[in-house]
Structure formats: C-alpha cells, structure tokens
Design a protein around this motif. Structure first.
Motif, PDB file in Angstrom:
ATOM      1  N   THR A  16       7.701  77.470 -48.940  1.00 16.24           N
ATOM      2  CA  THR A  16       8.600  77.460 -47.525  1.00 16.24           C
ATOM      3  C   THR A  16       8.686  78.953 -47.299  1.00 16.24           C
ATOM      4  N   ASP A  17       9.143  79.331 -45.995  1.00 15.86           N
ATOM      5  CA  ASP A  17       9.418  80.625 -45.553  1.00 15.86           C
ATOM      6  C   ASP A  17      10.629  81.427 -46.876  1.00 15.86           C
ATOM      7  N   HIS A  18      11.492  80.607 -47.287  1.00 17.37           N
ATOM      8  CA  HIS A  18      12.491  81.010 -48.168  1.00 17.37           C
ATOM      9  C   HIS A  18      11.682  81.430 -49.659  1.00 17.37           C
ATOM     10  N   GLU A  19      10.914  80.407 -50.047  1.00 19.11           N
ATOM     11  CA  GLU A  19      10.060  80.613 -51.224  1.00 19.11           C
ATOM     12  C   GLU A  19       9.309  81.602 -51.388  1.00 19.11           C
ATOM     13  N   GLU A  69       7.432  87.033 -52.828  1.00 21.53           N
ATOM     14  CA  GLU A  69       7.178  88.631 -52.381  1.00 21.53           C
ATOM     15  C   GLU A  69       8.067  89.609 -52.839  1.00 21.53           C
ATOM     16  N   ARG A  70       9.389  89.263 -53.189  1.00 16.86           N
ATOM     17  CA  ARG A  70      10.353  90.177 -53.724  1.00 16.86           C
ATOM     18  C   ARG A  70      10.050  90.422 -55.148  1.00 16.86           C
ATOM     19  N   PHE A 124      -0.582  74.398 -58.388  1.00 13.83           N
ATOM     20  CA  PHE A 124      -0.337  75.295 -57.183  1.00 13.83           C
ATOM     21  C   PHE A 124      -0.531  76.756 -57.681  1.00 13.83           C
ATOM     22  N   TYR A 125      -1.505  77.528 -56.931  1.00 11.28           N
ATOM     23  CA  TYR A 125      -1.526  78.978 -57.160  1.00 11.28           C
ATOM     24  C   TYR A 125      -1.427  79.617 -55.867  1.00 11.28           C
ATOM     25  N   PRO A 126      -0.880  80.834 -55.786  1.00  8.53           N
ATOM     26  CA  PRO A 126      -0.813  81.556 -54.631  1.00  8.53           C
ATOM     27  C   PRO A 126      -1.987  82.648 -54.258  1.00  8.53           C
ATOM     28  N   ASN A 127      -3.079  81.902 -54.056  1.00 12.48           N
ATOM     29  CA  ASN A 127      -4.359  82.471 -53.966  1.00 12.48           C
ATOM     30  C   ASN A 127      -4.348  83.788 -53.079  1.00 12.48           C
TER      31      ASN A 127
END
Length: 98
Positions: free
Chosen positions: A2-5, A10-11, A72-75
């Motif tokens: 989600t945008d929140h996640e 990113e932080r 799940f990996y944030p490629n």
C-alpha cells in the motif's frame, strides 16, 4: 504494498543508508528480508535500539510481508538495497562482484 507501507519502507531505506547504530539495525532488518541466509538475520532485540517511529515502520513492513501469500521482494528498490549491501556487508558485496 500500500502507499502507507511503501512510505514506511522508503523511510527505512533512507535510514539504512546513514551511518548510525539505528541505521545498522534498520539495514539488518532490510537485509534479513532480502536474503537472511547470505546477508544475516535480524535480532528482534534490536527493536529496543531504534526510535519508536522507526520500530513502527518496521512493524508496518512486517505486517505487509505477513499478508503476502508467497515470497515478496521489492525489486523496484534493488539499486537502493544493493547500496545498503555494499555499505553494511562490503565483504559480501565485493565477493558478489567478482
């Protein structure tokens, strides 16, 4: 994510690129997700060594991962994660570039 996640992650990426005790702990959290076997695990006691806001972001990412039905990996963040590997696991980074 989600945008929140995504914002939480990113932080965490930004913090992990710094050079503090909290940064080391955040980097370990991210790298344990990316590849714990090769890059090291994450000690849950390290949560006591980060600010509450950072711990909350870690919790948000953890809940996101728990919601997935498969790995799940944030490629799309691979470049940033590789920079964290290079900074915090230089010996592993060097051997992967040979």
């Amino acid at each position: 994510m989600t945008d929140h996640e995504r914002a939480s992650f990113e932080r965490l990426l930004k913090i992990a690129r710094s050079d503090t005790g909290q940064s080391r702990r955040v980097a370990a959290f991210i790298l344990a997700w990316w590849n714990a076997g090769a890059l090291g695990g994450f000690d849950l006691a390290d949560l006591f060594g980060v600010d509450q806001a950072i711990a909350a972001d870690m919790g948000t990412v953890f809940v996101c991962l728990g919601r997935q039905s498969e790995a799940f990996y944030p490629n799309e963040y691979r470049t940033e994660i590789e920079a964290i590997i290079e900074a915090w696991r230089p010996e592993i980074w060097a051997s992967s570039q040979s």
